[in-house]
Design an enzyme around this catalytic site. Structure first.
Site, PDB file in Angstrom:
ATOM      1  N   GLY A  71      -1.381   0.323  -0.569  1.00 50.00           N
ATOM      2  CA  GLY A  71      -0.422   1.247  -1.154  1.00 50.00           C
ATOM      3  C   GLY A  71       0.291   0.678  -2.362  1.00 50.00           C
ATOM      4  N   THR A  72       0.575  -0.620  -2.343  1.00 49.02           N
ATOM      5  CA  THR A  72       1.279  -1.229  -3.471  1.00 49.02           C
ATOM      6  C   THR A  72       0.456  -1.140  -4.741  1.00 49.02           C
ATOM      7  OG1 THR A  72       2.558  -2.735  -2.073  1.00 49.02           O
ATOM      8  CG2 THR A  72       2.231  -3.387  -4.365  1.00 49.02           C
ATOM      9  N   ASN A 157      10.185   4.202   4.952  1.00 44.27           N
ATOM     10  CA  ASN A 157       9.601   3.210   5.846  1.00 44.27           C
ATOM     11  C   ASN A 157      10.616   2.643   6.836  1.00 44.27           C
ATOM     12  OD1 ASN A 157      10.289   2.269   3.052  1.00 44.27           O
ATOM     13  ND2 ASN A 157      10.251   0.274   4.048  1.00 44.27           N
ATOM     14  N   GLN A 185       3.837   5.852   4.523  1.00 40.04           N
ATOM     15  CA  GLN A 185       4.342   5.969   5.889  1.00 40.04           C
ATOM     16  C   GLN A 185       4.036   7.322   6.528  1.00 40.04           C
ATOM     17  OE1 GLN A 185       5.437   3.919   8.050  1.00 40.04           O
ATOM     18  NE2 GLN A 185       5.687   2.123   6.761  1.00 40.04           N
ATOM     19  N   ALA A 206      -4.431   2.179   4.506  1.00 37.92           N
ATOM     20  CA  ALA A 206      -5.215   2.331   5.734  1.00 37.92           C
ATOM     21  C   ALA A 206      -4.532   1.744   6.961  1.00 37.92           C
ATOM     22  CB  ALA A 206      -6.590   1.688   5.557  1.00 37.92           C
ATOM     23  N   THR A 245     -16.444  -5.002  -7.428  1.00 40.65           N
ATOM     24  CA  THR A 245     -17.267  -4.453  -6.355  1.00 40.65           C
ATOM     25  C   THR A 245     -16.387  -3.950  -5.222  1.00 40.65           C
ATOM     26  OG1 THR A 245     -19.064  -5.978  -6.894  1.00 40.65           O
ATOM     27  CG2 THR A 245     -19.102  -4.968  -4.703  1.00 40.65           C
ATOM     28  N   CYS A 331       8.068  -5.802   4.453  1.00 39.43           N
ATOM     29  CA  CYS A 331       7.959  -6.413   3.130  1.00 39.43           C
ATOM     30  C   CYS A 331       9.199  -7.222   2.784  1.00 39.43           C
ATOM     31  CB  CYS A 331       7.722  -5.335   2.073  1.00 39.43           C
ATOM     32  SG  CYS A 331       6.210  -4.402   2.359  1.00 39.43           S
TER      33      CYS A 331
END
Length: 391
Positions: A71-72, A157, A185, A206, A245, A331
């Protein structure tokens, strides 16, 4: 050995068994997804199947899903003054963020500090729509040849408070603005539809809904939106949005988790009963303030302060009792200080530094809440109330 109770699912939730199996199978498959031989095409198919599953989770077009490291990175990719819109040639020169955004968004990513404006929230942590209207109005009046971008999280969050994203997006669009939604979230916990919200960009991760850590996605509402300067440049993978990749096993795991999370939204909504029972039980133990209680919240999240109970002492005691909880955002782990989110809500410092967050998840078991209440009663110096367990 004490069977542990995990109540920190907003930090990261349990990986789904089907995800582990699918990732293992993808790791056994040889081939670079950019290669044109049979092995490469097979690996590409795995990625594109996952892209469709992730798109379905938020009601998006698969062509508008870009896989990232989380997400960041997704938010850093979207929050850029190099955003371009084929339907509107005006540059984006202003970023507006709510006062309760995740640090990944609050810092403004690739915008200069001077280009960032902060919109206040009320006592429940809900964005002040009148202040947002005024901010967009000023920008439109002073710089009609430029656009502003709003960055607003779907759900907080720490508190679980859900923002009025659709209403905020309507204000932004009326003034010619764009909207980025941090749905990290929310995705997989409550219904999320990028079009219904009026969002232009959306970030998801994810590991918040049962997939692996280190995989996320930036989702666009339209292919007309693009950035001239990607964060990671390379061989043109992900249609030029992110070089390198692709992490095929991680992407496959994210796709499987997205499909299962979407199918399980109804069951997840039932966690609100567990949350409410836990909060009722807390109030039988001691005096408690639940933050954001009057607002709409995620069904799995409770953020509270027990008066007279130090958060650091409580976390250590609970951990020793086999129960994992949080003192806010993972975090910011290791930083026992007042939460910027609660500060923005006007919460008294003494309450803010005592904040604990309980977050249930898809794998939570019946009785997890009762185990927590029993242990917390000992931490608070109170006797466990039988009525709390019966609630």
């Amino acid at each position: 050995m004490i069977e542990r109770v995990y109540l920190d699912h907003n930090a990261t939730t349990t990986t789904r068994p089907s995800v582990v199996s699918a990732m293992a199978e993808a790791m056994r498959a040889t081939g670079n997804p950019s290669s044109i031989h049979a092995e490469g095409r097979a690996k590409r198919k795995l990625i594109e199947d996952a892209r469709r599953r992730v798109a379905a989770l938020v009601g998006a077009d698969p062509a508008c899903v870009t896989f990232t490291s989380g997400g960041t990175e997704a938010s850093n990719l979207a929050l850029s003054p190099t955003i371009r819109d084929a339907r509107d040639p005006r540059p984006v020169t202003r970023l507006l963020v709510s006062a309760v955004e995740h640090p990944a968004v609050a810092v403004g990513a690739r915008f200069e500090r001077s280009a960032i404006g902060t919109i206040p929230v009320d006592g429940d942590g809900v964005i002040d729509l009148a202040a947002l209207e005024a901010a967009f109005g000023r920008h439109a009046a002073e710089r009609p040849d430029e656009r502003a971008l709003l960055a607003l999280m779907f759900a907080n969050n720490e508190t679980g408070v859900i923002q009025p994203v659709a209403e905020a997006a309507e204000i932004a669009k009326r003034h010619g603005g764009l909207v980025h939604v941090d749905a990290v979230q929310a995705a997989g916990k409550v219904p999320v539809d990028i079009s219904a919200l009026g969002a232009d960009f959306m970030a998801i991760a994810a590991h918040k809904f049962g997939g692996p850590a280190g995989v996320g996605a930036l989702i666009r509402a339209s292919e007309a939106l693009y950035v001239e300067s990607p964060v990671i440049r390379g061989g043109g993978q992900e249609k030029g949005w992110r070089g390198g990749t692709e992490n095929a096993p991680g992407v496959v795991g994210m796709g499987v988790a997205a499909e299962e999370a979407l199918a399980g939204l109804g069951a997840f909504a039932g966690l609100a009963a567990d949350r409410d029972a836990l909060e009722a039980g807390l109030r039988r133990i001691c005096e408690v303030t639940v933050f954001g209680e009057a607002a709409s919240r995620l069904p799995n999240t409770s953020c509270f302060s027990a008066h007279g109970v130090a958060a650091d002492r409580a976390m250590i005691a609970l951990d020793l009792a086999g129960i994992a909880v949080s003192a806010g955002s993972a975090c910011s782990s290791g930083k026992m200080k007042a939460s910027p989110v609660l500060d923005a809500m006007g919460v008294d410092h003494d309450l803010s530094v005592g904040m604990l967050r309980i977050s249930f998840g898809w794998s939570s078991k019946a009785g997890d809440g009762e185990r927590f209440l029993e242990a917390f009663a000992r931490v608070a110096g109170a006797r466990p109330d039988p009525a709390a367990s019966a609630a």
